[in-house]
Design a protein around this motif. Sequence first.
Motif, PDB file in Angstrom:
ATOM      1  N   ARG A 162      14.181 -10.475 -17.862  1.00 41.32           N
ATOM      2  CA  ARG A 162      15.156  -9.366 -17.707  1.00 41.32           C
ATOM      3  C   ARG A 162      15.214  -9.047 -16.218  1.00 41.32           C
ATOM      4  NH1 ARG A 162      15.781  -5.198 -21.558  1.00 41.32           N
ATOM      5  NH2 ARG A 162      13.612  -4.748 -21.337  1.00 41.32           N
ATOM      6  N   ARG A 163      16.364  -8.684 -16.203  1.00 38.27           N
ATOM      7  CA  ARG A 163      17.000  -7.235 -14.811  1.00 38.27           C
ATOM      8  C   ARG A 163      16.813  -6.063 -15.317  1.00 38.27           C
ATOM      9  NH1 ARG A 163      22.153 -11.882 -13.730  1.00 38.27           N
ATOM     10  NH2 ARG A 163      20.408 -13.408 -13.166  1.00 38.27           N
ATOM     11  N   LEU A 164      16.801  -5.447 -14.606  1.00 36.68           N
ATOM     12  CA  LEU A 164      16.691  -3.970 -14.682  1.00 36.68           C
ATOM     13  C   LEU A 164      17.905  -3.126 -13.124  1.00 36.68           C
ATOM     14  CD1 LEU A 164      13.660  -2.638 -14.189  1.00 36.68           C
ATOM     15  CD2 LEU A 164      15.149  -2.404 -16.995  1.00 36.68           C
ATOM     16  N   ARG A 165      18.461  -2.297 -14.131  1.00 32.04           N
ATOM     17  CA  ARG A 165      19.176  -1.717 -12.653  1.00 32.04           C
ATOM     18  C   ARG A 165      18.634  -0.782 -12.096  1.00 32.04           C
ATOM     19  NH1 ARG A 165      24.864  -1.012 -16.455  1.00 32.04           N
ATOM     20  NH2 ARG A 165      25.786  -0.900 -14.521  1.00 32.04           N
ATOM     21  N   PHE A 166      19.373  -0.307 -11.477  1.00 32.20           N
ATOM     22  CA  PHE A 166      18.741   0.380 -10.067  1.00 32.20           C
ATOM     23  C   PHE A 166      19.123   1.761 -11.195  1.00 32.20           C
ATOM     24  CE2 PHE A 166      19.119   4.410  -7.613  1.00 32.20           C
ATOM     25  CZ  PHE A 166      18.811   4.415  -6.200  1.00 32.20           C
ATOM     26  N   SER A 167      19.335   2.252 -11.726  1.00 33.76           N
ATOM     27  CA  SER A 167      19.209   4.135 -13.091  1.00 33.76           C
ATOM     28  C   SER A 167      18.377   3.717 -13.217  1.00 33.76           C
ATOM     29  CB  SER A 167      20.524   4.200 -13.165  1.00 33.76           C
ATOM     30  OG  SER A 167      20.897   3.281 -14.583  1.00 33.76           O
ATOM     31  N   ALA A 168      17.650   2.591 -14.243  1.00 32.69           N
ATOM     32  CA  ALA A 168      16.803   2.638 -14.729  1.00 32.69           C
ATOM     33  C   ALA A 168      15.282   2.384 -14.569  1.00 32.69           C
ATOM     34  CB  ALA A 168      16.633   0.992 -16.048  1.00 32.69           C
ATOM     35  N   LEU A 169      15.550   1.995 -13.321  1.00 36.37           N
ATOM     36  CA  LEU A 169      14.356   1.759 -11.950  1.00 36.37           C
ATOM     37  C   LEU A 169      14.013   3.381 -11.750  1.00 36.37           C
ATOM     38  CD1 LEU A 169      14.759  -0.879 -10.166  1.00 36.37           C
ATOM     39  CD2 LEU A 169      13.299  -0.955 -11.340  1.00 36.37           C
ATOM     40  N   ASN A 170      15.153   4.123 -11.660  1.00 39.66           N
ATOM     41  CA  ASN A 170      15.595   5.675 -11.192  1.00 39.66           C
ATOM     42  C   ASN A 170      14.541   6.607 -12.425  1.00 39.66           C
ATOM     43  OD1 ASN A 170      15.487   6.870  -9.712  1.00 39.66           O
ATOM     44  ND2 ASN A 170      17.318   8.463  -9.401  1.00 39.66           N
ATOM     45  N   ARG A 171      14.910   6.085 -13.347  1.00 44.60           N
ATOM     46  CA  ARG A 171      14.391   7.054 -14.441  1.00 44.60           C
ATOM     47  C   ARG A 171      12.833   6.777 -15.074  1.00 44.60           C
ATOM     48  NH1 ARG A 171      18.606   5.454 -16.917  1.00 44.60           N
ATOM     49  NH2 ARG A 171      18.028   3.836 -17.724  1.00 44.60           N
ATOM     50  N   HIS A 172      12.801   5.812 -14.906  1.00 44.84           N
ATOM     51  CA  HIS A 172      10.919   5.428 -15.939  1.00 44.84           C
ATOM     52  C   HIS A 172      10.126   5.093 -14.452  1.00 44.84           C
ATOM     53  CE1 HIS A 172      13.261   3.357 -18.000  1.00 44.84           C
ATOM     54  NE2 HIS A 172      12.463   2.993 -18.861  1.00 44.84           N
ATOM     55  N   ILE A 173      10.842   5.775 -13.013  1.00 44.33           N
ATOM     56  CA  ILE A 173       9.674   5.903 -12.210  1.00 44.33           C
ATOM     57  C   ILE A 173       9.891   7.337 -10.934  1.00 44.33           C
ATOM     58  CG2 ILE A 173       8.795   5.660  -9.535  1.00 44.33           C
ATOM     59  CD1 ILE A 173      10.251   2.710  -9.741  1.00 44.33           C
ATOM     60  N   ASP A 174       8.284   7.784 -12.122  1.00 45.78           N
ATOM     61  CA  ASP A 174       8.700   9.910 -11.557  1.00 45.78           C
ATOM     62  C   ASP A 174       8.528   9.738 -10.376  1.00 45.78           C
ATOM     63  OD1 ASP A 174       9.055  10.476 -14.172  1.00 45.78           O
ATOM     64  OD2 ASP A 174       6.848  10.244 -15.016  1.00 45.78           O
ATOM     65  N   GLY A 208       0.937  -1.298  -0.143  1.00 51.67           N
ATOM     66  CA  GLY A 208       0.056   0.038  -0.053  1.00 51.67           C
ATOM     67  C   GLY A 208       0.624   1.220  -0.118  1.00 51.67           C
ATOM     68  N   ASP A 209       1.989   1.173  -0.142  1.00 52.77           N
ATOM     69  CA  ASP A 209       2.717   2.449  -0.216  1.00 52.77           C
ATOM     70  C   ASP A 209       3.368   2.297  -1.213  1.00 52.77           C
ATOM     71  OD1 ASP A 209       5.205   1.394  -1.467  1.00 52.77           O
ATOM     72  OD2 ASP A 209       6.003   0.364   0.126  1.00 52.77           O
ATOM     73  N   LYS A 210       3.429   4.381  -1.412  1.00 52.97           N
ATOM     74  CA  LYS A 210       3.575   4.843  -2.278  1.00 52.97           C
ATOM     75  C   LYS A 210       4.263   4.182  -3.693  1.00 52.97           C
ATOM     76  CE  LYS A 210       4.879   9.483  -4.492  1.00 52.97           C
ATOM     77  NZ  LYS A 210       4.514  10.934  -4.006  1.00 52.97           N
ATOM     78  N   TRP A 211       5.686   3.819  -3.144  1.00 52.57           N
ATOM     79  CA  TRP A 211       6.033   3.184  -4.730  1.00 52.57           C
ATOM     80  C   TRP A 211       6.248   1.682  -4.731  1.00 52.57           C
ATOM     81  CZ3 TRP A 211       7.520   7.274  -6.955  1.00 52.57           C
ATOM     82  CH2 TRP A 211       7.580   8.628  -6.371  1.00 52.57           C
ATOM     83  N   THR A 212       5.967   0.532  -4.194  1.00 51.63           N
ATOM     84  CA  THR A 212       6.102  -0.949  -3.975  1.00 51.63           C
ATOM     85  C   THR A 212       5.599  -1.215  -4.998  1.00 51.63           C
ATOM     86  OG1 THR A 212       6.640  -0.512  -1.863  1.00 51.63           O
ATOM     87  CG2 THR A 212       5.849  -2.485  -3.126  1.00 51.63           C
ATOM     88  N   VAL A 213       4.108  -0.807  -5.533  1.00 50.82           N
ATOM     89  CA  VAL A 213       3.586  -1.747  -6.551  1.00 50.82           C
ATOM     90  C   VAL A 213       4.382  -0.820  -7.520  1.00 50.82           C
ATOM     91  CG1 VAL A 213       1.299  -1.384  -8.352  1.00 50.82           C
ATOM     92  CG2 VAL A 213       1.825  -2.174  -5.324  1.00 50.82           C
ATOM     93  N   GLN A 214       4.764   0.290  -7.445  1.00 56.67           N
ATOM     94  CA  GLN A 214       5.361   1.175  -9.134  1.00 56.67           C
ATOM     95  C   GLN A 214       6.630   0.238  -9.453  1.00 56.67           C
ATOM     96  OE1 GLN A 214       5.517   5.152  -9.559  1.00 56.67           O
ATOM     97  NE2 GLN A 214       4.125   5.402  -7.513  1.00 56.67           N
ATOM     98  N   ILE A 215       7.259  -0.006  -8.503  1.00 54.25           N
ATOM     99  CA  ILE A 215       8.820  -0.506  -8.313  1.00 54.25           C
ATOM    100  C   ILE A 215       8.574  -1.947  -9.540  1.00 54.25           C
ATOM    101  CG2 ILE A 215      10.772  -2.214  -7.232  1.00 54.25           C
ATOM    102  CD1 ILE A 215      10.940   0.302  -5.420  1.00 54.25           C
ATOM    103  N   LEU A 216       7.549  -2.393  -9.093  1.00 50.71           N
ATOM    104  CA  LEU A 216       7.232  -3.786  -9.349  1.00 50.71           C
ATOM    105  C   LEU A 216       6.554  -4.330 -10.751  1.00 50.71           C
ATOM    106  CD1 LEU A 216       5.324  -5.485  -6.194  1.00 50.71           C
ATOM    107  CD2 LEU A 216       7.254  -6.002  -7.096  1.00 50.71           C
ATOM    108  N   TRP A 217       6.057  -3.635 -10.901  1.00 51.09           N
ATOM    109  CA  TRP A 217       5.251  -2.909 -12.564  1.00 51.09           C
ATOM    110  C   TRP A 217       6.696  -3.059 -13.037  1.00 51.09           C
ATOM    111  CZ3 TRP A 217       1.152  -5.191 -13.423  1.00 51.09           C
ATOM    112  CH2 TRP A 217      -0.530  -4.850 -12.475  1.00 51.09           C
ATOM    113  N   GLN A 218       7.551  -1.855 -12.580  1.00 55.93           N
ATOM    114  CA  GLN A 218       8.601  -1.658 -13.732  1.00 55.93           C
ATOM    115  C   GLN A 218       9.043  -3.041 -14.194  1.00 55.93           C
ATOM    116  OE1 GLN A 218       9.392   0.489 -15.714  1.00 55.93           O
ATOM    117  NE2 GLN A 218       7.703   1.790 -14.909  1.00 55.93           N
ATOM    118  N   LEU A 219       9.721  -4.019 -13.079  1.00 56.99           N
ATOM    119  CA  LEU A 219      10.296  -5.114 -12.745  1.00 56.99           C
ATOM    120  C   LEU A 219       9.689  -6.518 -14.046  1.00 56.99           C
ATOM    121  CD1 LEU A 219      11.604  -5.240  -9.379  1.00 56.99           C
ATOM    122  CD2 LEU A 219      12.819  -4.750 -11.740  1.00 56.99           C
TER     123      LEU A 219
END
Length: 137
Positions: free
Chosen positions: A52-64, A35-46
């Motif tokens: 495949r795997r995502l680098r930290f910088s790619a996650l950071n770039r894709h989550i406004d 229910g927090d603000k970021w968890t679901v967005q991170i799970l969706w991005q992954l």
Amino acid sequence: MIPLNKAVTENAGEALENDSSFRPLPSNGICTRLGDKWTVQILWQLSIVSGRRLRFSALNRHIDGITQRMLTMTLRNLERDGLVVRHYYPEIPPRVEYELTELGSGILVALENLNLWLRTNMHYIDECRRAYDKAAV
């Protein structure tokens, strides 16, 4: 007004009361995490990069709007809960990648159902909010 079928609603409630396997959600922090603000967005991005795997910088770039600190904290919590695995490569410079675990992929099914429920019912929720706000004035 929301068109609810009272008989269906009552039968569902009775079924839950009579079902000995029904248990309320455990208060183990997973619901809070989801229910927090970021968890679901991170799970969706992954999940978008299946296999495949995502680098930290790619996650950071894709989550406004997420800060590096918050991304780090959320990823650590997801790793702790077994939803994400962190891959560290001792190169120069060091490389870190993240991917969903099987457990993490499994939670996406429930999230997709919640997303469908929200899209189906959001107009009812908006209607209820407007009615409530109008009555509260």
